[in-house]
Write an enzyme that holds these catalytic residues in place. Structure first.
Site, PDB file in Angstrom:
ATOM      1  N   GLN A 157       7.244   4.219   3.930  1.00  0.00           N
ATOM      2  CA  GLN A 157       5.838   3.788   3.901  1.00  0.00           C
ATOM      3  C   GLN A 157       5.644   2.492   4.684  1.00  0.00           C
ATOM      4  OE1 GLN A 157       3.799   5.777   1.497  1.00  0.00           O
ATOM      5  NE2 GLN A 157       2.124   5.090   2.775  1.00  0.00           N
ATOM      6  N   ASN A 177      -2.317  19.436  -1.163  1.00  0.00           N
ATOM      7  CA  ASN A 177      -3.360  18.732  -0.403  1.00  0.00           C
ATOM      8  C   ASN A 177      -3.072  18.666   1.094  1.00  0.00           C
ATOM      9  OD1 ASN A 177      -3.813  15.628   0.620  1.00  0.00           O
ATOM     10  ND2 ASN A 177      -5.640  16.548  -0.268  1.00  0.00           N
ATOM     11  N   GLY A 203      -2.890   8.285  -4.121  1.00  0.00           N
ATOM     12  CA  GLY A 203      -2.256   9.504  -4.604  1.00  0.00           C
ATOM     13  C   GLY A 203      -1.022   9.878  -3.808  1.00  0.00           C
ATOM     14  N   ASP A 204      -0.278  10.803  -4.342  1.00  0.00           N
ATOM     15  CA  ASP A 204       0.840  11.469  -3.668  1.00  0.00           C
ATOM     16  C   ASP A 204       1.036  12.754  -4.482  1.00  0.00           C
ATOM     17  OD1 ASP A 204       3.029  10.644  -1.480  1.00  0.00           O
ATOM     18  OD2 ASP A 204       4.082  11.741  -3.030  1.00  0.00           O
ATOM     19  N   LYS A 255       5.587   3.477   8.296  1.00  0.00           N
ATOM     20  CA  LYS A 255       4.413   4.321   8.529  1.00  0.00           C
ATOM     21  C   LYS A 255       3.130   3.491   8.573  1.00  0.00           C
ATOM     22  CE  LYS A 255       4.020   7.527   5.419  1.00  0.00           C
ATOM     23  NZ  LYS A 255       3.626   8.454   4.330  1.00  0.00           N
ATOM     24  N   THR A 302      -4.618  13.550   5.599  1.00  0.00           N
ATOM     25  CA  THR A 302      -3.201  13.728   5.954  1.00  0.00           C
ATOM     26  C   THR A 302      -3.027  14.996   6.785  1.00  0.00           C
ATOM     27  OG1 THR A 302      -2.672  12.671   3.858  1.00  0.00           O
ATOM     28  CG2 THR A 302      -0.852  13.690   5.042  1.00  0.00           C
ATOM     29  N   LYS A 310       0.849  -1.193   0.000  1.00  0.00           N
ATOM     30  CA  LYS A 310       0.000   0.000   0.000  1.00  0.00           C
ATOM     31  C   LYS A 310       0.877   1.233   0.000  1.00  0.00           C
ATOM     32  CE  LYS A 310      -3.939   2.127   0.433  1.00  0.00           C
ATOM     33  NZ  LYS A 310      -3.549   2.869  -0.784  1.00  0.00           N
ATOM     34  N   LYS A 355       5.536   2.139  -2.985  1.00  0.00           N
ATOM     35  CA  LYS A 355       5.452   3.478  -3.560  1.00  0.00           C
ATOM     36  C   LYS A 355       5.627   3.356  -5.048  1.00  0.00           C
ATOM     37  CE  LYS A 355       4.751   7.570  -1.960  1.00  0.00           C
ATOM     38  NZ  LYS A 355       4.102   7.954  -0.689  1.00  0.00           N
TER      39      LYS A 355
END
Ligand code: GLU
Length: 449
Positions: free
Chosen positions: A111, A241, A165-166, A114, A210, A90, A126
């Site tokens: 990630q 964002n 998204g990123d 996290k 976030t 993920k 990622k």
């Protein structure tokens, strides 16, 4: 430092000499893990650390697309499936010219830890492309997303790997990516991607998650010092964002964001980014594709400082929300000279290691690490997956309450882990250890793979 950790660090440096961002994150994380390895000599026999720093799978592919004038372009696409021990891979997709394998690997490693911290069953990954979305038409963005997913689709799936998204990938791109998945695969499996629109399985509060999560975490830090956001000034970098969600929640809690930044410089708004109009305008700035923060100063008549970062301003709280290595040693010195007490990383790895060490040494400063602070985004992605698989939708209050609880847990478990391993109140070491332990347990239980 523990000898095993030191040896793996040396080997990793030699093996990945061309990947500076990846090495930066490995060095930062391994420094805090040394005491864990003192207590677990069995990890060395199982080469646990050697396995942790090597992604399970790295995929690189060609993306060919045509612009509006008919010219053909070729970009490189990536998916780094870093670690799948605790759940399907993920992590987000980043479309930005700075994307390369080193950046993808650093983000995948972060990630992994996290996602573990969120306590949800998500492995780390990622992906993205060196595609530059700036000044592209909507049709060009769509064709790029379709070309990207045509290749990526063979590597992802609801139980395999779930992108999101990123930077450069928001609701519009997620829509096009999912549309292409559905077309190519002929199946309505919307759990294959998160950050979707509400009409096709997205979760409420995902866009804000976030930023909101970062503010919930920071509120825990402030509470530890017997205070809260009321009347505090905050310097943010970025205006995307993450900064948007943070500004909204800070305003709600009575704080005042006074800076935003972009590649062109930063704005200083003494009245604060606090009104609905200003916060809404951040969305317009983003969707314009101009990538210019000066637009904000032009619209609201505040100060714009070209070519500089906002860290020279005197504020109570600093929250870098832009991108990696936003704060180097020179910037860190300015932050300390300004007497800032709270340094809260929000973007992934916003601080160079040298600057981070320097900030951690400051007696009057509390430093919070991005892998904990920004975990709210992926946490709500995890909640989106749950809603998709149960075919239900929770209300905004339900999702927000779960997000709030998750952020509180991340803070508490980081504090406890740092304490347990002799780091005191060190949120950076605590997050690394807490995130690492769950992944290490799962890897150990699953044998040598
Ligand atoms: N890109 C975000 C992150 O770094 C979100 C990832 C996700 O929702 O899967 O956590």
């Amino acid at each position: 430092m523990n000898q095993y950790v030191a040896r793996v660090l040396e080997e990793t440096r030699a093996k990945n000499a061309n990947e500076p961002e990846f090495l930066q994150t490995v060095e930062e994380v391994l420094t805090s893990l040394a005491p864990v390895f003192d207590q677990h000599p069995e990890y060395e026999k199982a080469a646990l650390l050697e396995r942790m720093v090597e992604p399970e799978r790295t995929i690189e592919f060609r993306v060919t697309w045509t612009d509006d004038a008919g010219a053909v372009h070729v970009n490189r696409g990536y998916r780094v499936q870093y670690n799948g021990a605790i759940g399907p891979y993920k992590g987000g997709l980043r479309f930005h010219p700075s994307v390369n394998l080193s950046v993808m690997k650093f983000l995948g490693f972060e990630q992994t830890l996290k996602n573990s911290l969120t306590t949800l069953p998500m492995g780390g990954a990622k992906g993205g492309s060196d595609f530059d979305p700036r000044h592209k038409s909507d049709a060009e963005i769509m064709r790029f997303c379709q070309a990207f997913m045509t290749e990526l689709q063979r590597h992802v799936g609801p139980d395999v790997d779930v992108p999101a998204g990123d930077m450069g990938v928001g609701a519009r791109e997620i829509g096009y990516l999912f549309g292409q998945w559905r077309r190519v695969r002929g199946a309505y499996q919307n759990g294959v991607i998160t950050g979707k629109g509400l009409s096709f399985g997205g979760s409420v509060v995902r866009p804000e998650a976030t930023g909101f999560g970062a503010v919930y975490y920071t509120a825990e830090v402030l509470a530890h010092e017997g205070t809260d956001f009321k009347g505090k000034t905050v310097a943010l970098s970025g205006f995307g964002n993450v900064a948007w969600g943070a500004a909204m929640k800070i305003a709600e809690l009575g704080g005042k964001v006074v800076t935003l930044s972009g590649p062109d410089g930063y704005i200083y708004d003494a009245d604060g980014v606090v009104t609905e109009e200003k916060i809404k305008y951040m969305l317009e700035m983003r969707s314009s594709g101009r990538d210019s923060v000066k637009d904000y100063a032009d619209k609201f008549g505040c100060e714009f400082v070209a070519g500089k970062k906002p860290w020279e301003r005197k504020v109570d709280i600093v929250m870098p929300c832009a991108t990696q290595n936003d704060v180097n040693m020179d910037e860190a010195k300015k932050i300390v000279a300004n007497g800032v007490k709270y340094y809260i990383e929000v973007a992934n790895m916003p601080t160079t290691n040298e600057a981070l060490m320097f900030l951690l040494e400051q007696k009057n400063m509390i430093v919070a690490p991005s892998k904990a602070v920004n975990a709210g985004g992926v946490a709500v992605s995890g909640l989106e997956q749950s809603q998709n698989s149960e075919r239900i939708s929770w209300t905004a209050e339900e999702v927000d309450a779960k997000l709030h609880q998750i952020m509180k847990n991340i803070y508490d478990s980081s504090v406890a882990a740092a304490e347990e391993f002799g780091f005191g109140y060190n949120l950076v070491a605590g997050a690394n250890i807490a995130g690492f332990k769950k992944v290490a347990d799962a890897m150990t239980a699953q044998g040598l793979i």
